[in-house]
Write a protein that holds these residues in place. Structure first.
Motif, PDB file in Angstrom:
ATOM      1  N   ALA A   3       1.381 -49.647  48.883  1.00 20.24           N
ATOM      2  CA  ALA A   3       0.703 -48.772  49.777  1.00 20.24           C
ATOM      3  C   ALA A   3      -0.449 -48.061  48.819  1.00 20.24           C
ATOM      4  N   LEU A   4      -0.158 -47.965  47.671  1.00 16.57           N
ATOM      5  CA  LEU A   4      -1.378 -47.270  46.675  1.00 16.57           C
ATOM      6  C   LEU A   4      -2.478 -48.399  46.446  1.00 16.57           C
ATOM      7  N   LEU A   5      -2.113 -49.480  46.377  1.00 20.29           N
ATOM      8  CA  LEU A   5      -3.314 -50.505  46.325  1.00 20.29           C
ATOM      9  C   LEU A   5      -4.119 -50.480  47.832  1.00 20.29           C
ATOM     10  N   GLU A   6      -3.419 -50.468  48.640  1.00 18.56           N
ATOM     11  CA  GLU A   6      -4.025 -50.513  50.059  1.00 18.56           C
ATOM     12  C   GLU A   6      -4.899 -49.307  50.190  1.00 18.56           C
ATOM     13  N   ALA A   7      -4.257 -47.986  49.989  1.00 20.48           N
ATOM     14  CA  ALA A   7      -5.056 -46.804  49.988  1.00 20.48           C
ATOM     15  C   ALA A   7      -6.363 -47.042  49.085  1.00 20.48           C
ATOM     16  N   LEU A   8      -6.409 -47.211  48.023  1.00 21.04           N
ATOM     17  CA  LEU A   8      -7.235 -47.193  46.967  1.00 21.04           C
ATOM     18  C   LEU A   8      -8.646 -48.393  47.609  1.00 21.04           C
ATOM     19  N   ARG A   9      -8.069 -49.538  48.045  1.00 21.22           N
ATOM     20  CA  ARG A   9      -8.838 -50.306  48.601  1.00 21.22           C
ATOM     21  C   ARG A   9      -9.723 -49.873  49.835  1.00 21.22           C
ATOM     22  N   ALA A  10      -8.775 -49.055  50.825  1.00 25.53           N
ATOM     23  CA  ALA A  10      -9.250 -48.251  51.898  1.00 25.53           C
ATOM     24  C   ALA A  10     -10.593 -47.470  51.350  1.00 25.53           C
ATOM     25  N   ARG A  11     -10.278 -46.756  50.168  1.00 25.46           N
ATOM     26  CA  ARG A  11     -11.457 -45.767  49.730  1.00 25.46           C
ATOM     27  C   ARG A  11     -12.519 -46.455  49.120  1.00 25.46           C
ATOM     28  N   GLY A  12     -12.659 -47.928  49.206  1.00 27.26           N
ATOM     29  CA  GLY A  12     -13.655 -48.564  48.498  1.00 27.26           C
ATOM     30  C   GLY A  12     -13.847 -48.644  47.058  1.00 27.26           C
ATOM     31  N   VAL A  13     -12.356 -48.522  46.437  1.00 29.59           N
ATOM     32  CA  VAL A  13     -12.308 -48.804  44.969  1.00 29.59           C
ATOM     33  C   VAL A  13     -12.059 -50.284  44.912  1.00 29.59           C
ATOM     34  N   ARG A  14     -12.679 -50.583  43.614  1.00 34.58           N
ATOM     35  CA  ARG A  14     -12.443 -52.001  43.167  1.00 34.58           C
ATOM     36  C   ARG A  14     -11.090 -51.985  42.441  1.00 34.58           C
ATOM     37  N   VAL A  15     -10.158 -52.767  43.065  1.00 39.07           N
ATOM     38  CA  VAL A  15      -9.027 -52.913  42.388  1.00 39.07           C
ATOM     39  C   VAL A  15      -8.645 -54.113  41.676  1.00 39.07           C
ATOM     40  N   LEU A  16      -8.342 -53.971  40.401  1.00 40.83           N
ATOM     41  CA  LEU A  16      -8.065 -55.224  39.499  1.00 40.83           C
ATOM     42  C   LEU A  16      -6.546 -55.581  39.443  1.00 40.83           C
ATOM     43  N   LEU A  17      -6.260 -56.564  39.788  1.00 45.92           N
ATOM     44  CA  LEU A  17      -4.650 -56.905  39.453  1.00 45.92           C
ATOM     45  C   LEU A  17      -4.540 -58.250  38.311  1.00 45.92           C
ATOM     46  N   PRO A  18      -3.612 -57.941  37.638  1.00 43.41           N
ATOM     47  CA  PRO A  18      -3.324 -58.953  36.395  1.00 43.41           C
ATOM     48  C   PRO A  18      -2.703 -60.350  36.882  1.00 43.41           C
ATOM     49  N   ALA A  19      -2.912 -61.188  36.254  1.00 45.45           N
ATOM     50  CA  ALA A  19      -2.627 -62.797  36.395  1.00 45.45           C
ATOM     51  C   ALA A  19      -2.008 -63.084  35.010  1.00 45.45           C
ATOM     52  N   LEU A  20      -0.620 -63.318  34.920  1.00 44.99           N
ATOM     53  CA  LEU A  20      -0.277 -63.584  33.535  1.00 44.99           C
ATOM     54  C   LEU A  20      -0.437 -65.137  32.941  1.00 44.99           C
ATOM     55  N   LEU A  21      -0.930 -65.023  31.748  1.00 45.28           N
ATOM     56  CA  LEU A  21      -1.501 -66.526  31.056  1.00 45.28           C
ATOM     57  C   LEU A  21      -0.290 -66.851  30.260  1.00 45.28           C
ATOM     58  N   PRO A  22      -0.481 -68.081  29.792  1.00 45.51           N
ATOM     59  CA  PRO A  22       0.627 -68.714  29.379  1.00 45.51           C
ATOM     60  C   PRO A  22       1.011 -68.073  27.909  1.00 45.51           C
ATOM     61  N   ASP A  23       0.065 -67.455  27.362  1.00 47.56           N
ATOM     62  CA  ASP A  23       0.370 -66.794  25.908  1.00 47.56           C
ATOM     63  C   ASP A  23       0.675 -65.152  26.109  1.00 47.56           C
ATOM     64  N   ASP A  24       1.059 -64.891  27.680  1.00 47.26           N
ATOM     65  CA  ASP A  24       1.652 -63.684  27.948  1.00 47.26           C
ATOM     66  C   ASP A  24       0.401 -62.406  27.930  1.00 47.26           C
ATOM     67  N   ASP A  25      -0.787 -62.932  27.623  1.00 48.49           N
ATOM     68  CA  ASP A  25      -1.863 -61.989  27.690  1.00 48.49           C
ATOM     69  C   ASP A  25      -2.273 -61.845  29.254  1.00 48.49           C
ATOM     70  N   LEU A  26      -3.049 -61.082  29.734  1.00 45.82           N
ATOM     71  CA  LEU A  26      -3.227 -60.976  31.146  1.00 45.82           C
ATOM     72  C   LEU A  26      -4.788 -61.022  31.466  1.00 45.82           C
ATOM     73  N   ASP A  27      -4.994 -62.305  32.464  1.00 45.79           N
ATOM     74  CA  ASP A  27      -6.307 -62.305  33.144  1.00 45.79           C
ATOM     75  C   ASP A  27      -6.391 -61.284  34.352  1.00 45.79           C
ATOM     76  N   TRP A  28      -7.388 -61.084  34.912  1.00 47.97           N
ATOM     77  CA  TRP A  28      -7.591 -60.221  36.060  1.00 47.97           C
ATOM     78  C   TRP A  28      -8.334 -60.906  37.229  1.00 47.97           C
ATOM     79  N   GLY A  29      -8.091 -60.314  38.336  1.00 53.72           N
ATOM     80  CA  GLY A  29      -8.581 -60.768  39.738  1.00 53.72           C
ATOM     81  C   GLY A  29      -8.673 -59.563  40.596  1.00 53.72           C
ATOM     82  N   ALA A  30      -9.660 -59.424  41.643  1.00 53.40           N
ATOM     83  CA  ALA A  30      -9.749 -58.608  42.572  1.00 53.40           C
ATOM     84  C   ALA A  30      -8.808 -58.511  43.576  1.00 53.40           C
TER      85      ALA A  30
END
Length: 204
Positions: free
Chosen positions: A68-95
């Motif tokens: 619900a929070l992600l949707e509300a932020l997106r509706a406000r025009g905020v660029r929301v980045l979300l993590p994607a887990l890498l094999p070494d447990d670090d995080l990559d990001w996508g919109a």
């Protein structure tokens, strides 16, 4: 009197087990209500009101709900980045481009995560964020956060510190997860605020 040995690490493991057991017992109705209340309070945060980029995450299992929070932020025009887990447990990001842009990904034997299905922006993309919403299991009166123990967010926080980021660090929890003290290790750094279904608490 039983004296337990073991440093912060074994104390953290014990506390994690206890907190997860409580989370896993929460009824679906409570989860839904908590997610709605959490979104309301988070959206009132001045830090989020002024943010153009927010790094967030998609809640799984019994975690306080974030959709619900992600949707509300997106509706406000905020660029929301979300993590994607890498094999070494670090995080990559996508919109985040809406619920349809999420892919369910299973990493080994762990629970499946929802990750952004679009272009990967690299681990350093998080340093663009004005606010970083962190998952956790508890936070204490000093703002010290207890994570899930995977270490992914330790890397994110270290990357933010190295980049000189001024991002606000906000952890999303249930009311009962704001505790007096969590065991800490030297690399642990406090967050700026916690949002729970009953409101916001700030740490200096």
């Amino acid at each position: 009197m039983g004296h337990t040995t073991g440093g912060p690490d074994s104390a953290k493991r014990r506390l994690r087990r206890e907190l997860l057991a409580v989370r896993n017992a929460l009824p679906a109705d409570d989860l839904r209500e908590a997610a709605a209340a959490l979104a309301r309070h988070a959206l009132d945060l001045p830090e989020l009101a002024g943010a153009s980029t927010v790094a967030a995450y998609v809640s799984v299992g019994g975690e306080p709900g974030t959709l619900a929070l992600l949707e509300a932020l997106r509706a406000r025009g905020v660029r929301v980045l979300l993590p994607a887990l890498l094999p070494d447990d670090d995080l990559d990001w996508g919109a985040y481009e809406g619920e349809g842009s999420l892919a369910r990904v299973r990493h080994g034997g762990r629970m499946a995560l929802f990750e952004p299905s679009g272009e990967r922006l690299g681990p350093d993309a998080v340093t663009d964020a004005d606010v970083v919403l962190l998952p956790g299991l508890a936070v204490d009166a000093r703002g010290m956060r207890l994570g899930r123990g995977g270490g992914s967010y330790d890397r994110v926080l270290a990357r933010l510190a190295r980049s000189g980021s001024r991002a606000s660090l906000v952890v999303l929890l249930y009311d009962g997860e704001v505790v007096e003290r969590v065991p800490e290790e030297p690399h642990d750094a406090p967050v700026h605020a916690v949002v729970t279904p009953s409101g916001v608490r700030r740490f200096s």
